[in-house]
Design an enzyme around this catalytic site. Sequence first.
Site, PDB file in Angstrom:
ATOM      1  NE  ARG A 167      20.061  78.959  36.875  1.00 32.22           N
ATOM      2  CZ  ARG A 167      21.514  78.420  36.173  1.00 32.22           C
ATOM      3  NH1 ARG A 167      22.279  79.142  36.114  1.00 32.22           N
ATOM      4  NH2 ARG A 167      21.084  77.270  35.813  1.00 32.22           N
ATOM      5  CG  ASP A 196      18.702  78.916  33.996  1.00 30.18           C
ATOM      6  OD1 ASP A 196      18.245  77.710  34.167  1.00 30.18           O
ATOM      7  OD2 ASP A 196      19.711  78.943  33.272  1.00 30.18           O
ATOM      8  CG  HIS A 266      18.730  75.439  31.909  1.00 27.69           C
ATOM      9  ND1 HIS A 266      19.041  75.349  33.125  1.00 27.69           N
ATOM     10  CD2 HIS A 266      19.793  74.804  31.226  1.00 27.69           C
ATOM     11  CE1 HIS A 266      20.316  74.785  33.227  1.00 27.69           C
ATOM     12  NE2 HIS A 266      20.813  74.305  32.040  1.00 27.69           N
ATOM     13  CD  GLU A 330      23.811  72.271  32.551  1.00 26.98           C
ATOM     14  OE1 GLU A 330      24.801  71.857  33.145  1.00 26.98           O
ATOM     15  OE2 GLU A 330      23.201  73.108  33.064  1.00 26.98           O
ATOM     16  CD1 TRP A 395      28.414  74.842  27.106  1.00 27.42           C
ATOM     17  CD2 TRP A 395      28.872  74.518  29.483  1.00 27.42           C
ATOM     18  NE1 TRP A 395      27.567  73.930  27.799  1.00 27.42           N
ATOM     19  CE2 TRP A 395      27.631  73.708  28.915  1.00 27.42           C
ATOM     20  CE3 TRP A 395      29.511  74.186  30.677  1.00 27.42           C
ATOM     21  CZ2 TRP A 395      27.090  72.833  29.976  1.00 27.42           C
ATOM     22  CZ3 TRP A 395      28.703  73.609  31.468  1.00 27.42           C
ATOM     23  CH2 TRP A 395      27.704  72.596  31.181  1.00 27.42           C
ATOM     24  CG  PHE A 421      35.202  85.180  35.059  1.00 27.69           C
ATOM     25  CD1 PHE A 421      36.184  84.281  34.830  1.00 27.69           C
ATOM     26  CD2 PHE A 421      35.196  86.511  34.818  1.00 27.69           C
ATOM     27  CE1 PHE A 421      36.936  84.505  33.895  1.00 27.69           C
ATOM     28  CE2 PHE A 421      36.213  87.026  33.917  1.00 27.69           C
ATOM     29  CZ  PHE A 421      37.156  86.036  33.512  1.00 27.69           C
ATOM     30  CB  THR A 472      24.109  84.844  39.426  1.00 28.02           C
ATOM     31  OG1 THR A 472      22.985  84.586  38.766  1.00 28.02           O
ATOM     32  CG2 THR A 472      24.915  85.888  38.727  1.00 28.02           C
ATOM     33  CD  GLU A 473      23.900  78.084  39.033  1.00 28.85           C
ATOM     34  OE1 GLU A 473      24.755  79.137  38.914  1.00 28.85           O
ATOM     35  OE2 GLU A 473      24.132  77.117  38.301  1.00 28.85           O
TER      36      GLU A 473
HETATM   37  C1  TNX Z   1      26.520  74.855  33.631  1.00 30.52           C
HETATM   38  S1  TNX Z   1      27.258  76.491  31.234  1.00 30.52           S
HETATM   39  C2  TNX Z   1      25.453  75.626  33.244  1.00 30.52           C
HETATM   40  C3  TNX Z   1      24.697  76.662  33.838  1.00 30.52           C
HETATM   41  C4  TNX Z   1      25.204  76.649  35.120  1.00 30.52           C
HETATM   42  C5  TNX Z   1      26.576  76.576  35.340  1.00 30.52           C
HETATM   43  C6  TNX Z   1      27.383  76.602  36.483  1.00 30.52           C
HETATM   44  C7  TNX Z   1      26.062  76.204  30.965  1.00 30.52           C
HETATM   45  C8  TNX Z   1      25.476  76.459  29.420  1.00 30.52           C
HETATM   46  N1  TNX Z   1      24.946  75.828  31.477  1.00 30.52           N
HETATM   47  O1  TNX Z   1      23.412  76.462  33.607  1.00 30.52           O
HETATM   48  O2  TNX Z   1      24.664  77.720  35.767  1.00 30.52           O
HETATM   49  O3  TNX Z   1      27.162  75.062  34.698  1.00 30.52           O
HETATM   50  O4  TNX Z   1      28.731  76.668  36.519  1.00 30.52           O
END
Ligand code: TNX
Length: 542
Positions: A167, A196, A266, A330, A395, A421, A472-473
């Site tokens: 990001r 990503d 992604h 995702e 996560w 974080f 790091t968005e």
């Molecule tokens: C979810 S954690 C995502 C990331 C994003 C993050 C922001 C994960 C495996 N996927 O693509 O950056 O939330 O908190």
Amino acid sequence: MKRILLTAALCAALLGTQAGNADYNVIPMPQSVTPAKGGPFRLDATVKIVYTGDDELMKSNADFLSRYIDETVGMKLQTTAQKDKKAPYILLTADPKMKEQEGYRIQVNNKAITIAGATPAGVFHGIQTLRKSLAGLTQGEEVLFPAADIADAPRFGYRAMMLDCARHFFPVAFVKQFIDMLALHNMNTFHWHLTDDQGWRLEIERFPLLTKISSMRESTVIGRNSDVEDGLPYGGFYTKEEAREIVEYARKRHITVIPEIDMPGHMVAALAAYPHLGCTGKGYKVGSKWGVYRDVLCIGNEDTYAFVQGIIDELTEIFPSEYIHIGGDETPTERWESCPKCRKLAQEHQLGKKQLQAYFTNRMEKYINGKGRRIIGWNEIAEGDISPTATIMSWTGAGPGYEAAKKGHDIIMSPTSHMYFDYYQSDKKDHEPLSIGGLVTMETVYDFDPVPDSLDAAAKRHVIGVQANIWTEYIATTNHVEYMALPRMAALAEVQWTPAARKDYGSFKLRMDKLAKMYDRYKWNYGLQLWPERSNYGRWLW
Ligand code: TNX
């Protein structure tokens, strides 16, 4: 009177409060620190750092210790091989009888300090403890190391942080500094998020468009996905040479770099360069907004497998890690459901919606296993039927990790609730730079219990480690990364390393005061929530 004085001196020595005394109560807190009889070890310029054996990592350990002591108290000590051993010295040595691979023992008496470990990695962790015992001292100060016996080993074998360099892109020098930060906190793994939707950051020779096209976005959205973009092209990537340099830099510090290529979701940045790998085949551009994109790799197209396998071929040449992280988070199934190729695949293999991604994951795992490596994926990969040999990074919460552990997967705990974080570190949000949201304070991190009592014994054994993530968005500068990482990284270190029974937040906060002095020395930016009396002015610069 004499007895009172003696007791006072002893207390001072044990607590390390006397000026110039090393203090072994560091972060992470060692398993055991036992005061020993006899006088302290006096550190002066005549002390030599002696290393045994011909392991190059033991020699570099000696160089590190010498450098750390110089950086802290400003004393340059010579390093030398075993044959020159003459007191006073600090001895670094292997003890093959030690059971814990990363464990170490430090013995201090008035003639010598000995740091022994089963492996050079164990010795390195001992060196970090010794280094941090000097944290409260100042340059030029005389140092006395109280006589002691320290026996230590980590609670978890996998201790990591992830940095998202997709990001936002961070220069090689900063990635190295981040690795230095991990080393100071006794971590042994750096999870490097390299790709990503918004950027591809690693050179892959056989797919040159990944660096030519996918590494650059036209523009970046302003704020939290507002309607406005900055219109500024943004990009960057690491050459293979640079990635190798980082792997080597980490290896010297006993840290393994695990690369992540996030797939099959992604992947929009890659699709912008190779549109035939998407289900609709056209219209992709490198992402300029944050969030989850509908477009993913087409899993019904054999070219997709040739593409990702080609990437894995080059990746495994650069990264010697046992694990390759294949992402897997995702991944919407929407495109697959309306894609003729994917529908054909689903029909042929009798795949329901939940099994589509699993089909892809299983193929990737076989390919990666064929190269003698193992896969890690985000917990969504376990939503379909996959092999228990895949390691799961939990996560979306702690629950999916424990579910996977019950099915026999090794798991790494990294839940948003405690380990994100990129979330705010205080509830005074207007005192902090814009963040993705959420709240993960020092105490939240510290209180994380990765192995709850409720878990059955077999599942408990599958919890191999703990990791925190910096997405790091909203983090565009290295200063800001430091601020998000520190001091939460210290709380994380104690979760990863220290036995649960020895954890205590009150004592941790006192020890944190000293560790923060090291951050100051290295000019690392950090959150000041534990020190509200300190002014923020001029520190929080991004
Ligand atoms: C979810 S954690 C995502 C990331 C994003 C993050 C922001 C994960 C495996 N996927 O693509 O950056 O939330 O908190």
